[in-house]
Design an enzyme around this catalytic site. Structure first.
Site, PDB file in Angstrom:
ATOM      1  N   ASP A   1       0.828  -1.204   0.000  1.00  0.00           N
ATOM      2  CA  ASP A   1       0.000   0.000   0.000  1.00  0.00           C
ATOM      3  C   ASP A   1       0.868   1.262   0.000  1.00  0.00           C
ATOM      4  OD1 ASP A   1      -2.326   1.440   0.053  1.00  0.00           O
ATOM      5  OD2 ASP A   1      -2.921   0.858   2.075  1.00  0.00           O
TER       6      ASP A   1
ATOM      7  N   ASN B   1     -10.960  -3.781  -6.827  1.00  0.00           N
ATOM      8  CA  ASN B   1     -10.220  -2.728  -7.537  1.00  0.00           C
ATOM      9  C   ASN B   1     -10.775  -2.396  -8.930  1.00  0.00           C
ATOM     10  OD1 ASN B   1      -6.903  -3.577  -6.207  1.00  0.00           O
ATOM     11  ND2 ASN B   1      -8.456  -2.171  -5.429  1.00  0.00           N
TER      12      ASN B   1
END
Ligand code: V07
Length: 247
Positions: free
Chosen positions: A24, A72
């Site tokens: 991330d 996503n």
């Protein structure tokens, strides 16, 4: 506690067999430099190679990386298209290194939903590294933990309906076998989860497999995450293991 390898290089370091990473902070890394998000993704991809080689040298058996989640797809289509090209880029650039380092590629996820070019790059890489005996570099790609559990439940329900199994006999082990990580066998469950960029959530990653994983939340943005950060996080893992192991 978790079974540990003897590290090849650090006498003091006990290296987890399976490390999972949520990579991330790529967007924030780019923003900090005044660059578009995709610049962060690109640098994040380059870092995958560096960290894979570092983990392999430490003696890690499985490195699972969360590359793309089933959620996503809701991102802007321009970004999704860019992300779907990254595996093509990754293997186009790094395949010689993966072969040289004896790293085996595996993919955990719903690959049938990927664009044809992406799927081909991924399957070629699996095929071209299947003889390698070093670390398994496992990309969680179009992966979601709940979807994976639902999928396993469906397979078992169909088998039961067809009288191939007795539902009474379903247990942890037979359930694990139907998960996308089934092929990893004893190595399916991560000993250590690292999430970079300071966020402290699992975000639907390997829900079943992380039942007993230690979790380390590292402040570093993924493109800046180095081999030294990896060793630091393994040391945090070791200290916890020592404390809990001694009571
Ligand atoms: C992606 C780079 C790493 C940070 C996270 C976001 C962007 C490598 C891959 C990949 C995936 C499958 C595969 C080989 C490589 C990748 C996506 C995003 C979608 F078989 N990096 N990377 N895939 N980023």
């Amino acid at each position: 506690m978790a079974d540990l390898n003897n590290s090849k290089q650090n006498s003091d370091l006990r290296v987890p067999k399976h490390i999972a990473i949520i990579m991330d902070g790529n967007g924030r890394w780019a923003k900090r430099l005044g660059q578009p998000r995709i610049a962060g993704h690109k640098e994040g991809m380059n870092n995958v190679k560096r960290i894979a080689i570092a983990a392999n040298n430490l003696g890690v058996n499985v490195l699972s990386l969360y590359a793309f989640s089933t959620e996503n797809w809701t991102r802007p289509s321009k970004e999704v298209n860019f992300l779907m090209r990254l595996p093509v880029d990754f293997f186009g650039t790094f395949m010689p290194d993966l072969i040289k380092e004896n790293i085996r590629v595996m993919v955990t996820g719903f690959t049938d939903k990927l664009p044809a070019k992406t799927r081909k790059a991924v399957f070629d890489a699996i095929e071209d590294t299947k003889q390698n005996t070093g670390m398994i570099l496992n990309f969680a790609f179009n992966y979601g933990g709940r979807a994976e559990i639902v999928h396993a439940a469906k397979i078992l329900a169909i088998k039961a309906k067809n009288d191939e199994i007795d539902p009474e006999n379903i247990d942890d082990e037979s359930f694990s076998e139907q998960l996308l990580t089934g092929p990893l066998g004893d190595l399916a469950d991560p000993d250590l989860l690292i999430r970079t960029s300071g966020e402290e959530r699992i975000s639907n990653f390997m829900l079943w497999q992380m039942a007993y994983s230690e979790m380390v939340f590292d402040e570093t943005y993924w493109p800046d995450f180095t081999a030294d950060n990896l060793v630091e996080d393994i040391k945090i893992f070791n200290d916890r293991d020592r404390r809990f192991g001694s009571v």
